[in-house]
Design an enzyme around this catalytic site. Structure first.
Site, short mmCIF file in Angstrom:
data_model
loop_
_atom_site.label_atom_id
_atom_site.label_comp_id
_atom_site.label_asym_id
_atom_site.label_seq_id
_atom_site.Cartn_x
_atom_site.Cartn_y
_atom_site.Cartn_z
N GLY A 1 0.80 -1.22 0.00
CA GLY A 1 0.00 0.00 0.00
C GLY A 1 0.83 1.27 0.00
O GLY A 1 2.06 1.25 0.14
N HIS A 2 0.14 2.41 -0.11
CA HIS A 2 0.81 3.71 -0.19
C HIS A 2 1.57 4.03 1.09
O HIS A 2 1.14 3.69 2.19
CB HIS A 2 -0.21 4.82 -0.50
CG HIS A 2 -1.24 5.01 0.57
ND1 HIS A 2 -2.37 4.22 0.65
CD2 HIS A 2 -1.33 5.89 1.58
CE1 HIS A 2 -3.10 4.61 1.67
NE2 HIS A 2 -2.49 5.62 2.26
N ASN A 3 2.72 4.66 0.92
CA ASN A 3 3.59 5.12 2.02
C ASN A 3 4.26 3.99 2.80
O ASN A 3 4.95 4.26 3.79
CB ASN A 3 2.83 6.00 3.03
CG ASN A 3 2.26 7.25 2.41
OD1 ASN A 3 2.73 7.72 1.37
ND2 ASN A 3 1.23 7.80 3.01
N VAL A 4 4.08 2.76 2.41
CA VAL A 4 4.71 1.65 3.13
C VAL A 4 6.22 1.71 2.93
O VAL A 4 6.71 2.08 1.86
CB VAL A 4 4.15 0.30 2.63
CG1 VAL A 4 5.01 -0.88 3.10
CG2 VAL A 4 2.71 0.13 3.10
N SER B 1 1.09 3.06 5.00
CA SER B 1 1.91 3.73 6.02
C SER B 1 2.49 2.80 7.07
O SER B 1 2.97 3.26 8.10
CB SER B 1 1.11 4.84 6.71
OG SER B 1 0.70 5.81 5.77
#
EC number: 2.3.1.191
Length: 361
Positions: free
Chosen positions: A256-259, A276
């Site tokens: 996922g985003h920001n991981v 995140s």
């Protein structure tokens, strides 16, 4: 591709025996190995099927003369030898040298020496392709991307704009790097935010619509990373989603985003890591693990298959189950669960005995 036993042993950093000039063209299981193949018989139970006069890879301590072999290579660590052996015989993908005439490449693209670009590839503006990179058919690479030296991007993979991919990275077919993150917000407190605040109690339910939070970040992938077929790595919201050097992602993984995924991690098939979250170095997530959003999984954690991680996991811990707990605790919980039918039967008998005593008194 032919290779002598001597050269193969040298490539595997292993000890050889017998006819070292014998040539082999591939490897096979003992029962199926032909005269020009080397058999994989790294335990005595496999060696029973060896053909006399053949060549084989054996474990240290096994006697090649007892099996009538003409040549042998000894594997001090069989799985590691398998890595080197398969590498020696793998011809790699069929990507012709040079740039195929059907490729569409923006004039601003910089292409490194000896790079190969296959049919129907589309490369956007201001892209940098490293030396000896190989890009197979039907790949698309968005504007502003940087692809490192010796990268291998296989058929149908998509790299969206402004992503950075390190040296020797492998993207398997249909991997998607840099799709928008799944990030939305409502004008007022959403139902999800409400139940997080109230721990499950619904107070107000109203009609709401979702507004997209656009993904302005990118994806950064370190050197020697491998990303499996149909895996997806979403771009960050304002900073980059990052995959650390040496990490390996299996097919159908979703990041996922920001991981942030650390170095040398092993992320197995159908794992999903929500936005995140931070995954430390050398973490192993077995198949179908799920990691909730905004949590940290420490260095050297190992999570068993189908584990669901909802809270922080300290470094070095081995976890299992849903919800994921320490492996020893999960095994005790499972043993207790198996005893529940017997405990229920005992309880029913005790209740019956108490009722009979009460009726007599």
């Amino acid at each position: 591709m032919k290779v002598t036993i001597r050269d193969l042993a040298h490539a595997l950093d292993a000890r050889a025996w017998g006819d070292l000039e014998r040539s082999v063209t591939g490897a096979a299981e003992p029962g199926a190995a032909g005269p020009d193949q080397i058999a994989l018989a790294m335990s005595p139970r496999y060696a029973e099927k060896l053909s006399p006069g053949g060549a084989a890879i054996l474990a240290e301590g096994m006697d090649p003369e007892a099996y009538g072999l003409a040549a042998a290579i000894f594997a001090p660590r069989p799985r590691l030898v398998m890595a080197g052996l398969t590498r020696s015989f793998d011809p790699g993908p069929d990507i012709a040298p040079g740039i195929h005439p059907t490729a569409i490449i923006d004039p601003s693209t910089q292409i490194g020496a000896h790079a190969s670009i296959g049919p129907f590839v589309v490369i956007g503006a201001d892209v940098q392709i490293g030396a000896r990179a190989r890009i197979a058919s039907h790949v698309s690479i968005g504007r502003g991307c940087v692809i490192g030296d010796d990268a291998l991007i296989l058929n149908g993979a998509r790299v969206q704009h402004d992503c950075r991919i390190g040296d020797r990275v492998i993207l398997h077919p249909n991997a998607i790097i840099g799709a928008d993150g799944f990030s939305f917000v409502t004008a007022e407190e959403s139902g999800v935010e409400e139940i997080r605040r109230t721990l499950g109690k619904r107070e107000v339910m109203r009609a709401q619509s979702w507004e997209r939070i656009h993904s302005l970040g990118a994806v950064e992938i370190g050197d020697d990373v491998e990303i499996g077929a149909n895996a997806t790595v979403d771009r960050g919201t304002v900073r980059a989603t990052r995959i650390g050097a040496g990490s390996k992602l299996d097919n159908l993984v979703h990041i996922g985003h920001n991981v942030i995924v650390g170095a040398d991690c092993l992320i197995c098939g159908q794992v999903g890591i929500a936005g995140s979250s931070v995954i430390g170095d050398r973490v192993v997530l077995a198949g179908q693990c799920g990691v909730s959003d905004n949590i940290t999984v420490g260095d050297d954690v190992i999570a068993g298959g189908a584990s669901k991680i909802f809270s922080r996991v300290p470094a070095g811990r081995v976890v299992l189950g849903n919800p994921a707990v320490e492996m020893r605790t999960r095994m005790e919980m499972d043993r207790a669960s198996r005893r529940l039918p017997r405990l229920a039967d005992k309880l029913a008998k005790l209740q019956k005995a108490v009722t009979e005593l009460a009726e007599r008194s």
